[in-house]
Scaffold this motif. Structure first.
Motif, PDB file in Angstrom:
ATOM      1  N   PRO A  61     -34.244 -80.760 -20.671  1.00  0.00           N
ATOM      2  CA  PRO A  61     -33.064 -80.183 -21.326  1.00  0.00           C
ATOM      3  C   PRO A  61     -31.837 -81.073 -21.142  1.00  0.00           C
ATOM      4  N   ASP A  62     -30.970 -81.050 -22.139  1.00  0.00           N
ATOM      5  CA  ASP A  62     -29.682 -81.734 -21.993  1.00  0.00           C
ATOM      6  C   ASP A  62     -28.889 -81.031 -20.918  1.00  0.00           C
ATOM      7  N   SER A  63     -27.910 -81.709 -20.351  1.00  0.00           N
ATOM      8  CA  SER A  63     -27.091 -81.039 -19.351  1.00  0.00           C
ATOM      9  C   SER A  63     -26.397 -79.850 -20.008  1.00  0.00           C
ATOM     10  N   PRO A  64     -26.249 -78.745 -19.257  1.00  0.00           N
ATOM     11  CA  PRO A  64     -25.720 -77.536 -19.879  1.00  0.00           C
ATOM     12  C   PRO A  64     -24.308 -77.744 -20.397  1.00  0.00           C
ATOM     13  N   PRO A  65     -23.963 -77.081 -21.501  1.00  0.00           N
ATOM     14  CA  PRO A  65     -22.624 -77.251 -22.060  1.00  0.00           C
ATOM     15  C   PRO A  65     -21.538 -76.753 -21.114  1.00  0.00           C
ATOM     16  N   THR A  66     -20.391 -77.378 -21.210  1.00  0.00           N
ATOM     17  CA  THR A  66     -19.262 -76.938 -20.386  1.00  0.00           C
ATOM     18  C   THR A  66     -18.564 -75.814 -21.126  1.00  0.00           C
ATOM     19  N   PRO A  67     -18.513 -74.611 -20.564  1.00  0.00           N
ATOM     20  CA  PRO A  67     -17.842 -73.535 -21.279  1.00  0.00           C
ATOM     21  C   PRO A  67     -16.332 -73.767 -21.340  1.00  0.00           C
ATOM     22  N   VAL A  68     -15.750 -73.548 -22.499  1.00  0.00           N
ATOM     23  CA  VAL A  68     -14.305 -73.710 -22.643  1.00  0.00           C
ATOM     24  C   VAL A  68     -13.597 -72.452 -22.169  1.00  0.00           C
ATOM     25  N   SER A  69     -14.141 -71.316 -22.535  1.00  0.00           N
ATOM     26  CA  SER A  69     -13.634 -70.067 -21.998  1.00  0.00           C
ATOM     27  C   SER A  69     -14.787 -69.077 -22.108  1.00  0.00           C
ATOM     28  N   GLU A  70     -14.622 -67.924 -21.511  1.00  0.00           N
ATOM     29  CA  GLU A  70     -15.738 -66.982 -21.513  1.00  0.00           C
ATOM     30  C   GLU A  70     -16.114 -66.558 -22.935  1.00  0.00           C
ATOM     31  N   SER A  71     -15.082 -66.404 -23.775  1.00  0.00           N
ATOM     32  CA  SER A  71     -15.357 -65.887 -25.106  1.00  0.00           C
ATOM     33  C   SER A  71     -15.692 -67.004 -26.091  1.00  0.00           C
ATOM     34  N   ASN A 273     -15.082 -85.414 -20.688  1.00  0.00           N
ATOM     35  CA  ASN A 273     -15.414 -83.999 -20.543  1.00  0.00           C
ATOM     36  C   ASN A 273     -14.222 -83.216 -20.026  1.00  0.00           C
ATOM     37  N   ALA A 274     -13.512 -83.834 -19.062  1.00  0.00           N
ATOM     38  CA  ALA A 274     -12.338 -83.162 -18.513  1.00  0.00           C
ATOM     39  C   ALA A 274     -11.304 -82.963 -19.616  1.00  0.00           C
ATOM     40  N   MET A 275     -11.174 -83.983 -20.475  1.00  0.00           N
ATOM     41  CA  MET A 275     -10.193 -83.892 -21.554  1.00  0.00           C
ATOM     42  C   MET A 275     -10.538 -82.749 -22.503  1.00  0.00           C
ATOM     43  N   TRP A 276     -11.823 -82.658 -22.864  1.00  0.00           N
ATOM     44  CA  TRP A 276     -12.206 -81.658 -23.858  1.00  0.00           C
ATOM     45  C   TRP A 276     -12.082 -80.239 -23.342  1.00  0.00           C
ATOM     46  N   SER A 277     -12.264 -80.065 -22.045  1.00  0.00           N
ATOM     47  CA  SER A 277     -12.183 -78.697 -21.548  1.00  0.00           C
ATOM     48  C   SER A 277     -10.751 -78.338 -21.153  1.00  0.00           C
ATOM     49  N   ALA A 278      -9.832 -79.309 -21.253  1.00  0.00           N
ATOM     50  CA  ALA A 278      -8.443 -79.041 -20.853  1.00  0.00           C
ATOM     51  C   ALA A 278      -7.731 -78.168 -21.898  1.00  0.00           C
ATOM     52  N   ILE A 279      -6.650 -77.555 -21.455  1.00  0.00           N
ATOM     53  CA  ILE A 279      -5.854 -76.694 -22.341  1.00  0.00           C
ATOM     54  C   ILE A 279      -4.655 -77.504 -22.822  1.00  0.00           C
ATOM     55  N   GLY A 280      -4.375 -77.460 -24.118  1.00  0.00           N
ATOM     56  CA  GLY A 280      -3.231 -78.187 -24.671  1.00  0.00           C
ATOM     57  C   GLY A 280      -1.909 -77.517 -24.340  1.00  0.00           C
ATOM     58  N   ARG A 281      -0.831 -78.194 -24.720  1.00  0.00           N
ATOM     59  CA  ARG A 281       0.519 -77.670 -24.444  1.00  0.00           C
ATOM     60  C   ARG A 281       0.737 -76.263 -25.003  1.00  0.00           C
ATOM     61  N   ASP A 282       0.107 -76.016 -26.163  1.00  0.00           N
ATOM     62  CA  ASP A 282       0.302 -74.717 -26.810  1.00  0.00           C
ATOM     63  C   ASP A 282      -0.652 -73.662 -26.259  1.00  0.00           C
ATOM     64  N   GLY A 283      -1.364 -73.971 -25.176  1.00  0.00           N
ATOM     65  CA  GLY A 283      -2.248 -72.987 -24.566  1.00  0.00           C
ATOM     66  C   GLY A 283      -3.621 -72.907 -25.210  1.00  0.00           C
ATOM     67  N   VAL A 284      -3.865 -73.731 -26.242  1.00  0.00           N
ATOM     68  CA  VAL A 284      -5.172 -73.706 -26.918  1.00  0.00           C
ATOM     69  C   VAL A 284      -6.053 -74.803 -26.310  1.00  0.00           C
ATOM     70  N   PRO A 285      -7.304 -74.479 -25.939  1.00  0.00           N
ATOM     71  CA  PRO A 285      -8.179 -75.535 -25.404  1.00  0.00           C
ATOM     72  C   PRO A 285      -8.352 -76.645 -26.438  1.00  0.00           C
ATOM     73  N   ALA A 287     -10.838 -78.396 -27.269  1.00  0.00           N
ATOM     74  CA  ALA A 287     -12.047 -78.276 -28.086  1.00  0.00           C
ATOM     75  C   ALA A 287     -11.840 -77.271 -29.217  1.00  0.00           C
ATOM     76  N   LYS A 288     -11.111 -76.185 -28.929  1.00  0.00           N
ATOM     77  CA  LYS A 288     -10.840 -75.178 -29.967  1.00  0.00           C
ATOM     78  C   LYS A 288      -9.907 -75.775 -31.035  1.00  0.00           C
ATOM     79  N   ALA A 289      -8.918 -76.554 -30.566  1.00  0.00           N
ATOM     80  CA  ALA A 289      -7.975 -77.171 -31.504  1.00  0.00           C
ATOM     81  C   ALA A 289      -8.700 -78.169 -32.402  1.00  0.00           C
ATOM     82  N   VAL A 290      -9.654 -78.887 -31.848  1.00  0.00           N
ATOM     83  CA  VAL A 290     -10.441 -79.836 -32.648  1.00  0.00           C
ATOM     84  C   VAL A 290     -11.225 -79.076 -33.707  1.00  0.00           C
ATOM     85  N   GLU A 291     -11.794 -77.967 -33.290  1.00  0.00           N
ATOM     86  CA  GLU A 291     -12.577 -77.153 -34.217  1.00  0.00           C
ATOM     87  C   GLU A 291     -11.697 -76.686 -35.379  1.00  0.00           C
ATOM     88  N   GLU A 292     -10.485 -76.238 -35.065  1.00  0.00           N
ATOM     89  CA  GLU A 292      -9.574 -75.763 -36.114  1.00  0.00           C
ATOM     90  C   GLU A 292      -9.204 -76.898 -37.063  1.00  0.00           C
TER      91      GLU A 292
END
Ligand SMILES: C[S@@+](CC[C@H](N)C(=O)[O-])C[C@H]1O[C@@H](n2cnc3c(N)ncnc32)[C@H](O)[C@@H]1O
Length: 439
Positions: A61-71, A273-285, A287-292
């Motif tokens: 298996p690939d290494s498990p994904p890093t959760p960004v948040s619980e939801s 990995n640390a960068m992607w799981s970090a929270i941006g200035r506006d409080g949005v992770p 990874a979520k901002a990239v998705e948007e």
């Protein structure tokens, strides 16, 4: 990238201690294979394909994904999910769109960096003479006579251990070493091509060295191992050190002309990995901002299609920072799409359309008569999202525009100008490619 044809394709992979190393001779367009230690009769010859999971290892298996948040779980560098409500989602995108997320960068990946080797001069010394040799080399280094014994100069041997049991060393001339002696590295052959000159240099240091200094050639890694995982592979050629995460391979610290010398820095996956799981200035992770942002870019492609364009490529450019540095920029949000059909113009690809829009916006808004380095029209510091891997033309446009990072959804193997920038336009030294990309 090189593809081994003929017998070269027969080598199987050994992940940690291959008994064969290989090097690319780009001038001769050849790959040279060499055993790196004595091989027993019947022992299989293996090379190392690189670190990490191999394509045939499907059950690992690939290494498990890093959760960004619980939801909101997104596999960082595994998968990005675009699961917007149906009302917002363009019809062409399935309701649960997932795509792999890869990083493509102008920096080489430590996991696939090819082990390059070079020839070095060594001499045999009895253990009691080792301190005298170290003193002699230090004196000659200080007098700037011995080249490569400092870390910051070409042909450095600083990444290599100085001593090895003479009996463990494979000599280029095939001779065997005496078990009671140490083999001591003196310099790279390219730094001192003439052994007679090197020998008299060592003798001139005035230290108590053995009378019969006899130089012989050994093969060594040209630079340090790119990470701990590859260290064993490097060590099988000659004991050496590895680069700590994030450390760059200094140009001047390696063999001129080698891949390592061209590398400015290696991709640092932990930092990524640390960068992607970090929270941006506006409080949005991030990874979520990239998705948007990717969704917005897909909508732009859809908009182009809906307005009658033949090619559905969309772009979104933003000043938002995704954790890469903290420069405060004037906010920029630019949408663009391919307009070749409506404008009847062969060069109206989505990327150059976005580049023109940003230039116009910045020229109007940020123009100052003393603006330096094109900061009032370039894409410096901006991040660009595009639905498809940029073609060679668009990749060049991006390089000239100095965009910081590019994200694309759909790679174009074989025709993209960006993918694996070591092969694409961004990796060509003459293109001064400094951009990173994420697919
Ligand atoms: C370059 S070929 C090597 C030669 C190949 N074994 C043959 O007989 O033609 C690469 C393929 O060999 C297989 N292979 C290489 N190393 C392996 C390993 N350590 N374990 C299992 N399969 C391996 C994989 O199927 C891979 O796609």
């Amino acid at each position: 990238m090189a593809l081994a044809l003929g017998l070269g394709s027969l080598f199987n992979h050994h992940p940690t201690s291959p008994n064969v190393s290989f090097e690319l001779d780009k001038k001769a367009m050849a790959i040279r294979y060499r055993t790196v230690r004595p091989v027993a009769p019947g022992e299989e010859l293996c090379i190392c394909y690189g670190a990490g999971r191999m394509w045939w290892e499907t059950d690992v298996p690939d290494s498990p994904p890093t959760p960004v948040s619980e939801s909101h779980e997104i596999a960082i560098f595994g998968e990005i999910a675009l699961d917007e409500p149906d009302t917002l989602r363009p019809a062409s995108i399935p309701s649960s769109y997932t795509a792999p997320l890869w990083r493509v960068t102008a920096s080489p990946d430590p996991n696939t960096l090819v082990l390059e080797t070079s020839m070095a001069w060594a001499i045999d010394v009895p253990p009691r003479a080792s301190a005298a040799l170290v003193r002699a080399m230090r004196k000659l280094t200080q007098a700037k006579k011995l080249k490569g014994s400092d870390a910051n100069e070409p042909y450095s041997i600083k990444h290599l251990r100085s001593f090895r049991k003479a009996s463990e060393v494979i000599r280029e001339d095939g001779s065997a070493g005496d078990a009671s002696l140490l083999s001591a590295l003196v310099s790279m052959v390219d730094a001192h091509p003439d052994p007679a000159e090197l020998r008299s240099l060592l003798e001139s240091a005035g230290e108590d060295l053995p009378a019969d200094i006899s130089l012989y050639q050994v093969r060594v890694p040209s630079g340090p191992a790119p990470n701990r995982a590859r260290l064993e592979e490097w060590m099988s050629v000659w004991p050496c050190v590895f680069l700590p995460p994030g450390a760059g391979l200094a140009k001047k610290n390696s063999i001129p002309g080698s891949d390592a010398a061209r590398a400015i820095s290696l991709v640092d996956r932990e930092a990524d990995n640390a960068m992607w799981s970090a929270i941006g200035r506006d409080g949005v992770p991030h990874a979520k901002a990239v998705e948007e942002a990717l969704l917005r870019c897909l909508r732009n492609a859809e908009h182009g299609r809906a307005s009658g364009e033949a090619v559905g490529v969309g772009v979104y450019v933003t000043s938002r920072s995704f954790g890469e540095g903290d420069t405060q920029l004037e906010p920029i949000d630019v949408d663009a799409w391919d307009t070749r059909t409506s404008e009847r113009h062969p060069l109206r690809h989505a990327v150059p359309n976005a580049v023109r829009k940003v230039a116009a916006l910045r020229k109007e808004r940020d123009h100052k008569s003393d603006a330096a380095n094109g900061q009032d029209y370039l894409l410096t510091g901006l991040t660009l999202f595009v639905t498809h891997e940029p073609c060679a033309y668009c990749a060049m446009a991006l390089i000239h525009s100095r965009v910081r990072t590019v994200f694309f959804v759909q790679p174009s193997p074989g025709s993209g100008g960006f993918c694996g920038t070591q092969a694409g336009v961004g990796g060509q030294p003459q293109c001064d490619g400094t951009e990173d990309g994420v697919a």
